[in-house]
Motif scaffolding. Sequence first.
Motif, PDB file in Angstrom:
ATOM      1  N   THR A   1      49.709  38.941  49.765  1.00 46.47           N
ATOM      2  CA  THR A   1      48.621  39.784  50.286  1.00 46.47           C
ATOM      3  C   THR A   1      48.680  41.182  49.674  1.00 46.47           C
ATOM      4  OG1 THR A   1      49.919  40.571  52.178  1.00 46.47           O
ATOM      5  CG2 THR A   1      48.673  38.530  52.476  1.00 46.47           C
ATOM      6  N   PHE A   2      47.509  41.801  49.581  1.00 48.41           N
ATOM      7  CA  PHE A   2      47.417  43.175  49.085  1.00 48.41           C
ATOM      8  C   PHE A   2      47.221  44.136  50.252  1.00 48.41           C
ATOM      9  CE2 PHE A   2      45.700  40.791  45.351  1.00 48.41           C
ATOM     10  CZ  PHE A   2      46.658  41.175  44.425  1.00 48.41           C
ATOM     11  N   SER A   3      47.617  45.392  50.052  1.00 41.36           N
ATOM     12  CA  SER A   3      47.379  46.432  51.049  1.00 41.36           C
ATOM     13  C   SER A   3      45.903  46.818  51.037  1.00 41.36           C
ATOM     14  CB  SER A   3      48.229  47.666  50.732  1.00 41.36           C
ATOM     15  OG  SER A   3      47.801  48.236  49.493  1.00 41.36           O
ATOM     16  N   MET A   4      45.499  47.563  52.041  1.00 37.66           N
ATOM     17  CA  MET A   4      44.114  48.035  52.118  1.00 37.66           C
ATOM     18  C   MET A   4      43.754  48.866  50.884  1.00 37.66           C
ATOM     19  SD  MET A   4      41.522  47.990  54.423  1.00 37.66           S
ATOM     20  CE  MET A   4      42.198  47.997  56.083  1.00 37.66           C
ATOM     21  N   SER A   5      44.664  49.748  50.459  1.00 44.04           N
ATOM     22  CA  SER A   5      44.375  50.614  49.313  1.00 44.04           C
ATOM     23  C   SER A   5      44.263  49.810  48.019  1.00 44.04           C
ATOM     24  CB  SER A   5      45.453  51.693  49.175  1.00 44.04           C
ATOM     25  OG  SER A   5      46.738  51.120  49.001  1.00 44.04           O
ATOM     26  N   LYS A   6      45.109  48.769  47.863  1.00 41.68           N
ATOM     27  CA  LYS A   6      45.028  47.916  46.673  1.00 41.68           C
ATOM     28  C   LYS A   6      43.716  47.144  46.661  1.00 41.68           C
ATOM     29  CE  LYS A   6      48.729  48.310  44.016  1.00 41.68           C
ATOM     30  NZ  LYS A   6      49.938  47.501  44.241  1.00 41.68           N
ATOM     31  N   TRP A   7      43.322  46.618  47.827  1.00 36.93           N
ATOM     32  CA  TRP A   7      42.063  45.887  47.890  1.00 36.93           C
ATOM     33  C   TRP A   7      40.884  46.797  47.562  1.00 36.93           C
ATOM     34  CZ3 TRP A   7      40.937  41.271  47.037  1.00 36.93           C
ATOM     35  CH2 TRP A   7      41.690  40.195  47.522  1.00 36.93           C
ATOM     36  N   LYS A   8      40.939  48.017  48.023  1.00 38.71           N
ATOM     37  CA  LYS A   8      39.855  48.948  47.706  1.00 38.71           C
ATOM     38  C   LYS A   8      39.741  49.136  46.200  1.00 38.71           C
ATOM     39  CE  LYS A   8      38.109  53.606  48.545  1.00 38.71           C
ATOM     40  NZ  LYS A   8      38.367  54.920  49.196  1.00 38.71           N
ATOM     41  N   LYS A   9      40.885  49.296  45.516  1.00 37.35           N
ATOM     42  CA  LYS A   9      40.877  49.449  44.054  1.00 37.35           C
ATOM     43  C   LYS A   9      40.330  48.198  43.372  1.00 37.35           C
ATOM     44  CE  LYS A   9      44.373  51.283  41.900  1.00 37.35           C
ATOM     45  NZ  LYS A   9      45.776  51.544  41.456  1.00 37.35           N
ATOM     46  N   ILE A  10      40.743  47.036  43.863  1.00 34.71           N
ATOM     47  CA  ILE A  10      40.305  45.766  43.278  1.00 34.71           C
ATOM     48  C   ILE A  10      38.792  45.596  43.414  1.00 34.71           C
ATOM     49  CG2 ILE A  10      40.384  43.248  43.596  1.00 34.71           C
ATOM     50  CD1 ILE A  10      43.382  43.727  44.492  1.00 34.71           C
ATOM     51  N   LEU A  11      38.284  45.824  44.606  1.00 37.28           N
ATOM     52  CA  LEU A  11      36.862  45.614  44.853  1.00 37.28           C
ATOM     53  C   LEU A  11      36.001  46.665  44.163  1.00 37.28           C
ATOM     54  CD1 LEU A  11      36.969  44.587  48.628  1.00 37.28           C
ATOM     55  CD2 LEU A  11      37.069  43.131  46.612  1.00 37.28           C
ATOM     56  N   THR A  12      36.477  47.909  44.172  1.00 32.87           N
ATOM     57  CA  THR A  12      35.732  48.978  43.504  1.00 32.87           C
ATOM     58  C   THR A  12      35.669  48.722  42.001  1.00 32.87           C
ATOM     59  OG1 THR A  12      36.410  50.582  45.197  1.00 32.87           O
ATOM     60  CG2 THR A  12      35.603  51.464  43.111  1.00 32.87           C
ATOM     61  N   TYR A  13      36.775  48.258  41.426  1.00 27.32           N
ATOM     62  CA  TYR A  13      36.790  47.959  39.998  1.00 27.32           C
ATOM     63  C   TYR A  13      35.813  46.821  39.676  1.00 27.32           C
ATOM     64  CZ  TYR A  13      38.281  46.374  35.414  1.00 27.32           C
ATOM     65  OH  TYR A  13      38.279  45.993  34.093  1.00 27.32           O
ATOM     66  N   THR A  14      35.815  45.796  40.517  1.00 28.01           N
ATOM     67  CA  THR A  14      34.911  44.662  40.313  1.00 28.01           C
ATOM     68  C   THR A  14      33.462  45.122  40.251  1.00 28.01           C
ATOM     69  OG1 THR A  14      36.438  43.194  41.477  1.00 28.01           O
ATOM     70  CG2 THR A  14      34.168  42.440  41.256  1.00 28.01           C
ATOM     71  N   GLN A  15      33.089  45.959  41.190  1.00 29.14           N
ATOM     72  CA  GLN A  15      31.714  46.452  41.217  1.00 29.14           C
ATOM     73  C   GLN A  15      31.416  47.385  40.048  1.00 29.14           C
ATOM     74  OE1 GLN A  15      31.828  48.002  45.279  1.00 29.14           O
ATOM     75  NE2 GLN A  15      30.578  46.291  46.007  1.00 29.14           N
ATOM     76  N   SER A  16      32.423  48.124  39.604  1.00 28.62           N
ATOM     77  CA  SER A  16      32.208  49.093  38.528  1.00 28.62           C
ATOM     78  C   SER A  16      31.889  48.424  37.194  1.00 28.62           C
ATOM     79  CB  SER A  16      33.440  49.999  38.364  1.00 28.62           C
ATOM     80  OG  SER A  16      34.521  49.303  37.738  1.00 28.62           O
ATOM     81  N   ILE A  17      32.319  47.153  37.027  1.00 26.25           N
ATOM     82  CA  ILE A  17      32.027  46.457  35.772  1.00 26.25           C
ATOM     83  C   ILE A  17      30.821  45.523  35.911  1.00 26.25           C
ATOM     84  CG2 ILE A  17      34.395  46.643  34.922  1.00 26.25           C
ATOM     85  CD1 ILE A  17      34.830  43.711  35.645  1.00 26.25           C
ATOM     86  N   GLY A  18      30.095  45.690  37.003  1.00 27.79           N
ATOM     87  CA  GLY A  18      28.827  44.987  37.146  1.00 27.79           C
ATOM     88  C   GLY A  18      28.890  43.604  37.762  1.00 27.79           C
ATOM     89  N   LEU A  19      29.977  43.296  38.458  1.00 24.15           N
ATOM     90  CA  LEU A  19      30.080  42.010  39.132  1.00 24.15           C
ATOM     91  C   LEU A  19      29.853  42.166  40.629  1.00 24.15           C
ATOM     92  CD1 LEU A  19      33.202  40.408  37.394  1.00 24.15           C
ATOM     93  CD2 LEU A  19      30.813  39.737  37.110  1.00 24.15           C
ATOM     94  N   ASP A  20      29.123  41.223  41.213  1.00 24.02           N
ATOM     95  CA  ASP A  20      28.939  41.210  42.657  1.00 24.02           C
ATOM     96  C   ASP A  20      30.233  40.773  43.343  1.00 24.02           C
ATOM     97  OD1 ASP A  20      26.249  41.855  42.388  1.00 24.02           O
ATOM     98  OD2 ASP A  20      25.623  39.745  42.386  1.00 24.02           O
TER      99      ASP A  20
END
Length: 211
Positions: free
Chosen positions: A63-82
């Motif tokens: 499992t990832f921490s809340m802060s790691k998940w935020k980085k993961i999801l923000t990065y995903t959106q930043s490269i144009g993926l839903d």
Amino acid sequence: MSNSIYIYAETAFHHEGDYDYIVSLIDEAKKSGVNGIKFQVIIDLSYLTSSKHTAFETLKNYTFSMSKWKKILTYTQSIGLDIIFMPLDIESFDLLKQIKAPKYVEIHPVCFYDKKVINEIQKTNIPVILGIGGRTEIEIGEIKKELGRQLNILMVGFQSFPSKIEDVKLKRIPYYKEKYPDLIVGYADHSAFNDDFAITSNEYALMLGAT
């Protein structure tokens, strides 16, 4: 509703808690041309698994921490993926307050009867995807009534990996398209990479009306 093709990948838990690896999966998904990625998100493992379970510590490392998940999801959106967000506990909903809203929320099979998770999903007002591979017609009808217009998509598929073509019951695709014309019907493929039907099953699903 639109019947245009929409494809999303899934990371599930094979990242095993490796941040660099999940980022590499996101990058590969982008290269492949998919529209989005589904993430199974859990912050508090004890919500699902007893701390006395022999595999608890191993699973906790996945499992990832809340802060790691935020980085993961923000990065995903930043490269144009839903993002297709699949919450597995209550704490995971706090993430939704820290990122741009996901494209969809998907109900995990283990949360189908978890009223706390379902209630939190309803509060988001984000369109919902429901996997129906292990569900009866009565169960599908009940949750459709409960979610109302928030339910957008039914995903036909066999939820055990690897799945065999005879277990998938692809004929459910046209059946539910006719039964619920207000919903989109898709196909969740869990076949092994070296299965003769790994590609063909998706082609069959498309011909039967899956998007």
